[in-house]
Design a protein around this motif. Structure first.
Motif, mmCIF file in Angstrom:
data_model
loop_
_atom_site.group_PDB
_atom_site.id
_atom_site.type_symbol
_atom_site.label_atom_id
_atom_site.label_comp_id
_atom_site.label_asym_id
_atom_site.label_seq_id
_atom_site.Cartn_x
_atom_site.Cartn_y
_atom_site.Cartn_z
ATOM 1 N N GLU A 74 0.828 -1.210 0.000
ATOM 2 C CA GLU A 74 0.000 0.000 0.000
ATOM 3 C C GLU A 74 0.860 1.255 0.000
ATOM 4 O OE1 GLU A 74 -3.877 -1.809 2.426
ATOM 5 O OE2 GLU A 74 -2.337 -0.665 3.507
ATOM 6 N N ASP A 75 1.990 1.207 0.697
ATOM 7 C CA ASP A 75 2.895 2.361 0.708
ATOM 8 C C ASP A 75 3.400 2.659 -0.702
ATOM 9 O OD1 ASP A 75 2.584 2.163 3.459
ATOM 10 O OD2 ASP A 75 4.590 1.351 3.814
ATOM 11 N N LEU A 76 3.816 1.612 -1.408
ATOM 12 C CA LEU A 76 4.309 1.806 -2.770
ATOM 13 C C LEU A 76 3.212 2.349 -3.668
ATOM 14 C CD1 LEU A 76 6.368 1.588 -5.013
ATOM 15 C CD2 LEU A 76 5.912 -0.880 -5.133
ATOM 16 N N THR A 77 2.002 1.836 -3.519
ATOM 17 C CA THR A 77 0.881 2.349 -4.300
ATOM 18 C C THR A 77 0.658 3.833 -4.013
ATOM 19 O OG1 THR A 77 -0.240 0.214 -4.479
ATOM 20 C CG2 THR A 77 -1.622 2.169 -4.629
ATOM 21 N N ALA A 78 0.774 4.218 -2.754
ATOM 22 C CA ALA A 78 0.580 5.631 -2.390
ATOM 23 C C ALA A 78 1.622 6.523 -3.057
ATOM 24 C CB ALA A 78 0.639 5.786 -0.877
#
Length: 257
Positions: A74-78
């Protein structure tokens, strides 16, 4: 550095360098955004935008325990969403594992460049390494967590570990102790890539240096064999698990042009 919010509210620090098509760089164990800056600069010189970021529990990013591998996805997606909503992703070492895992979870990556991902394929996985690391961190022993990860997660011999521990660089590793828990949890959870990972729809390039560690050569070859659509490329300028920025940037530009 700029900040974006991950799905669980954790602040993630990132920095775009240059302009053009964004390429998000995902670092490996013990690395912060600073480690990716030379590669980001090389990408910028070729008309691309290199994007570095601090994975959670590192550098300028926060942390919101309890964490799990999907949180880092999710961090990478953000970060991708913060730089335009779609980007190529280049991950190195455990960052390559994370990049492929995140793509399997639906991260909006246009291309994947996986540099020496340390997939074990279920062979020689340390038993509950993440749990033992977390226990050391919780006991206020981050130095011992760093050493344990170096021994069992990375496979460094004890003389090298002791040399690092007595060197000035060790002080910079200690604040990253919590992040070793997340690296260990990620690589254990997908020691063997899942069907979602090997079946991603993006163009995939698997990179390795020459020379590099035999374990990483075998991992790259086995991953390539499990992903018939992926290309395995040897980068002669990259040596011993280190990425050569100019050569890698040229390859990335050629593939996403």
């Amino acid at each position: 550095m700029e900040r974006t919010l991950s799905a669980d509210g954790t602040r993630i620090a990132y920095e775009p360098i240059g302009s053009g098509t964004p390429v998000v760089i995902v670092g490996g164990a013990f690395s912060t955004a600073d480690a990716g800056r030379p590669l980001a600069g090389a990408l910028a010189e070729l008309g691309l935008q290199g994007v570095v970021y601090d994975r959670r529990a590192r550098g300028g990013s926060g942390d919101t325990p309890p964490s799990a591998p999907f949180r880092e996805a999710e961090d990478l997606t953000a970060v991708i969403e913060a730089v335009g909503g779609r980007a190529a992703v280049l991950g190195h070492s455990s960052g390559a594992v994370l990049a492929l895992y995140a793509a399997g979870e639906g991260a909006p990556a246009s291309h994947l460049f996986l540099s020496e991902p340390p997939f074990r394929f279920g062979q020689g996985d340390p038993e509950d390494l993440a749990g033992r690391l977390q226990a050391l961190v919780d006991e206020g022993r981050p130095e011992d967590a760093v050493t344990l990860f170096q021994r069992e997660g990375v496979g460094l011999p004890d003389p090298v570990i002791e040399q690092i521990r007595s060197s000035p660089m060790f002080a910079g590793l200690v604040p990253l102790a919590q992040s070793t828990v997340y690296d260990a949890a990620l690589t254990a959870a997908v020691s063997t890539p899942t069907a979602a990972m090997t079946g991603v729809g993006q163009p995939v390039v698997i990179l390795r240096g020459e020379p590099t560690f035999p374990f990483l050569v075998a991992a790259a070859e086995r991953l390539a064999a499990s992903m018939p659509g992926a290309d395995l490329v040897v980068v002669p300028e990259s040596h011993d698990h280190a990425v050569d920025p100019p050569a890698t940037a040229r390859l990335v530009r050629e593939r996403i042009a």
